[in-house]
Design a protein around this motif. Structure first.
Motif, PDB file in Angstrom:
ATOM      1  N   UNK A 152      -3.273   0.933  -3.325  1.00 48.85           N
ATOM      2  CA  UNK A 152      -2.554  -0.271  -3.664  1.00 48.85           C
ATOM      3  C   UNK A 152      -1.420   0.288  -4.759  1.00 48.85           C
ATOM      4  N   UNK A 153      -0.164  -0.404  -4.427  1.00 43.45           N
ATOM      5  CA  UNK A 153       0.773   0.070  -5.583  1.00 43.45           C
ATOM      6  C   UNK A 153       1.421  -1.324  -5.634  1.00 43.45           C
ATOM      7  N   UNK A 154       1.821  -1.273  -7.001  1.00 46.01           N
ATOM      8  CA  UNK A 154       3.016  -2.562  -7.254  1.00 46.01           C
ATOM      9  C   UNK A 154       2.816  -2.821  -8.902  1.00 46.01           C
ATOM     10  N   UNK A 155       3.067  -4.170  -8.934  1.00 45.41           N
ATOM     11  CA  UNK A 155       3.119  -4.627 -10.487  1.00 45.41           C
ATOM     12  C   UNK A 155       1.975  -5.483 -10.654  1.00 45.41           C
ATOM     13  N   UNK A 156       1.688  -5.828 -11.683  1.00 44.06           N
ATOM     14  CA  UNK A 156       0.741  -6.819 -12.141  1.00 44.06           C
ATOM     15  C   UNK A 156      -0.573  -6.676 -11.558  1.00 44.06           C
TER      16      UNK A 156
ATOM     17  N   UNK B  11       0.843  -1.221   0.004  1.00 44.78           N
ATOM     18  CA  UNK B  11       0.187   0.056  -0.002  1.00 44.78           C
ATOM     19  C   UNK B  11       0.861   1.051  -0.030  1.00 44.78           C
ATOM     20  N   UNK B  12       0.644   2.261  -0.912  1.00 43.53           N
ATOM     21  CA  UNK B  12       1.365   3.314  -0.870  1.00 43.53           C
ATOM     22  C   UNK B  12       0.547   4.619   0.022  1.00 43.53           C
ATOM     23  N   UNK B  13       1.757   5.144   0.887  1.00 45.18           N
ATOM     24  CA  UNK B  13       1.109   5.981   1.611  1.00 45.18           C
ATOM     25  C   UNK B  13       1.659   7.431   1.013  1.00 45.18           C
ATOM     26  N   UNK B  14       0.803   8.309   0.786  1.00 49.07           N
ATOM     27  CA  UNK B  14       1.064   9.484   0.013  1.00 49.07           C
ATOM     28  C   UNK B  14       0.749  10.876   1.075  1.00 49.07           C
ATOM     29  N   UNK B  15       1.686  11.690   0.845  1.00 45.51           N
ATOM     30  CA  UNK B  15       1.653  12.573   1.627  1.00 45.51           C
ATOM     31  C   UNK B  15       1.809  14.040   0.556  1.00 45.51           C
ATOM     32  N   UNK B  16       0.761  14.770   1.033  1.00 45.78           N
ATOM     33  CA  UNK B  16       0.474  16.018  -0.043  1.00 45.78           C
ATOM     34  C   UNK B  16       0.501  15.563  -1.609  1.00 45.78           C
ATOM     35  N   UNK B  17       0.233  14.189  -2.049  1.00 44.40           N
ATOM     36  CA  UNK B  17       0.118  14.125  -3.200  1.00 44.40           C
ATOM     37  C   UNK B  17       1.379  13.371  -3.753  1.00 44.40           C
ATOM     38  N   UNK B  18       2.276  12.895  -2.829  1.00 48.58           N
ATOM     39  CA  UNK B  18       3.488  12.379  -3.155  1.00 48.58           C
ATOM     40  C   UNK B  18       3.763  11.353  -2.524  1.00 48.58           C
ATOM     41  N   UNK B  19       4.308  10.044  -3.220  1.00 53.13           N
ATOM     42  CA  UNK B  19       4.421   8.729  -2.456  1.00 53.13           C
ATOM     43  C   UNK B  19       5.602   9.099  -1.310  1.00 53.13           C
ATOM     44  N   UNK B  20       4.984   8.739  -0.140  1.00 51.35           N
ATOM     45  CA  UNK B  20       6.195   8.661   0.888  1.00 51.35           C
ATOM     46  C   UNK B  20       6.454   7.527   1.476  1.00 51.35           C
ATOM     47  N   UNK B  21       5.827   6.374   1.207  1.00 54.28           N
ATOM     48  CA  UNK B  21       6.280   5.062   1.610  1.00 54.28           C
ATOM     49  C   UNK B  21       5.615   4.010   1.228  1.00 54.28           C
ATOM     50  N   UNK B  22       5.989   2.919   0.919  1.00 53.37           N
ATOM     51  CA  UNK B  22       5.347   1.786   0.257  1.00 53.37           C
ATOM     52  C   UNK B  22       5.315   0.797   1.512  1.00 53.37           C
ATOM     53  N   UNK B  23       4.126   0.340   1.909  1.00 52.10           N
ATOM     54  CA  UNK B  23       3.847  -0.457   3.293  1.00 52.10           C
ATOM     55  C   UNK B  23       3.480  -1.848   2.993  1.00 52.10           C
TER      56      UNK B  23
ATOM     57  N   UNK C 259      -7.534  -2.518   3.962  1.00 50.01           N
ATOM     58  CA  UNK C 259      -8.071  -2.990   2.797  1.00 50.01           C
ATOM     59  C   UNK C 259      -9.577  -3.087   2.966  1.00 50.01           C
ATOM     60  N   UNK C 260     -10.318  -2.696   1.849  1.00 49.34           N
ATOM     61  CA  UNK C 260     -11.715  -2.801   1.812  1.00 49.34           C
ATOM     62  C   UNK C 260     -12.247  -4.093   1.282  1.00 49.34           C
ATOM     63  N   UNK C 261     -13.291  -4.551   1.519  1.00 47.67           N
ATOM     64  CA  UNK C 261     -13.842  -6.008   0.617  1.00 47.67           C
ATOM     65  C   UNK C 261     -14.018  -5.513  -0.697  1.00 47.67           C
ATOM     66  N   UNK C 262     -14.263  -4.237  -1.240  1.00 50.03           N
ATOM     67  CA  UNK C 262     -14.367  -4.160  -2.501  1.00 50.03           C
ATOM     68  C   UNK C 262     -13.122  -3.758  -3.457  1.00 50.03           C
ATOM     69  N   UNK C 263     -12.050  -4.264  -2.910  1.00 48.24           N
ATOM     70  CA  UNK C 263     -10.727  -3.996  -3.336  1.00 48.24           C
ATOM     71  C   UNK C 263     -10.031  -2.577  -3.378  1.00 48.24           C
ATOM     72  N   UNK C 264     -10.634  -1.615  -2.545  1.00 54.64           N
ATOM     73  CA  UNK C 264     -10.148  -0.520  -2.368  1.00 54.64           C
ATOM     74  C   UNK C 264      -9.369  -0.425  -1.093  1.00 54.64           C
ATOM     75  N   UNK C 265      -8.981   0.968  -0.703  1.00 50.28           N
ATOM     76  CA  UNK C 265      -7.965   1.252   0.559  1.00 50.28           C
ATOM     77  C   UNK C 265      -8.787   2.170   1.384  1.00 50.28           C
ATOM     78  N   UNK C 266      -8.698   1.983   2.452  1.00 49.74           N
ATOM     79  CA  UNK C 266      -9.215   3.009   3.483  1.00 49.74           C
ATOM     80  C   UNK C 266      -8.200   3.769   4.339  1.00 49.74           C
ATOM     81  N   UNK C 267      -8.115   4.905   4.408  1.00 50.60           N
ATOM     82  CA  UNK C 267      -7.060   5.546   5.398  1.00 50.60           C
ATOM     83  C   UNK C 267      -8.165   6.361   6.402  1.00 50.60           C
ATOM     84  N   UNK C 268      -7.896   6.369   7.734  1.00 48.82           N
ATOM     85  CA  UNK C 268      -8.687   7.245   8.696  1.00 48.82           C
ATOM     86  C   UNK C 268      -7.753   7.285  10.150  1.00 48.82           C
ATOM     87  N   UNK C 269      -7.973   8.361  10.546  1.00 47.94           N
ATOM     88  CA  UNK C 269      -7.426   8.510  12.003  1.00 47.94           C
ATOM     89  C   UNK C 269      -7.992   7.389  12.919  1.00 47.94           C
TER      90      UNK C 269
END
Length: 146
Positions: A97-101, A64-76, A129-139
């Protein structure tokens, strides 16, 4: 009766795919080779943002990519944490979600939230990860070490 069985089996399948929060104490640090942002010129009282990725099987083969102000900060990877000091003020935090294939489909489905941080403040966010294939970020406050 048949409907109850279908509902029960579906619930078990979805529960098996759910992700689980990882406490700050149990999460491992993202390795340096997957960190792309550093706090440059951080002042002593800059706020700290910490992000923890859930554990579980759902999307566990992808970073999972974490983005800070629109830029990739880390791959987790699963169960990892990333912290960074940022200037006080508003920041946009994102996850995708980031990566190949099979993992390459998620970068255009990035989820973002706004975060306002004050000097000296520490905020924790959860990526799941959400069951629909998406990602959720929350405090969250649920990840404190027990």
């Amino acid at each position: 009766m048949r409907g109850l069985i279908v509902v029960g089996v579906t619930a078990l399948i979805l529960a098996g795919c759910a992700t689980t929060p990882v406490s700050l104490g149990d999460a491992t640090a993202v390795p340096a080779e997957r960190i792309f942002a550093q706090a440059s010129g951080a002042a002593k009282d800059w706020p700290r943002i910490t992000v923890v990725r859930d554990s579980g099987y759902l999307a566990s083969g992808c970073d999972f990519g974490f983005y800070l102000d629109g830029r990739l900060a880390a791959r987790m990877a699963v169960g990892e944490r990333f912290s960074i000091e940022v200037p006080p003020g508003e920041h946009i935090l994102g996850a995708a979600i980031v990566g190949r294939a099979l993992c390459s489909f998620g970068e255009d489905q990035r989820r973002e939230i706004a975060s306002i941080v004050q000097p000296g403040e520490k905020k924790v966010y959860r990526i799941s990860a959400r069951s629909d294939g998406g990602v959720l970020i929350e405090p969250t406050t649920m990840l404190q070490a027990r």
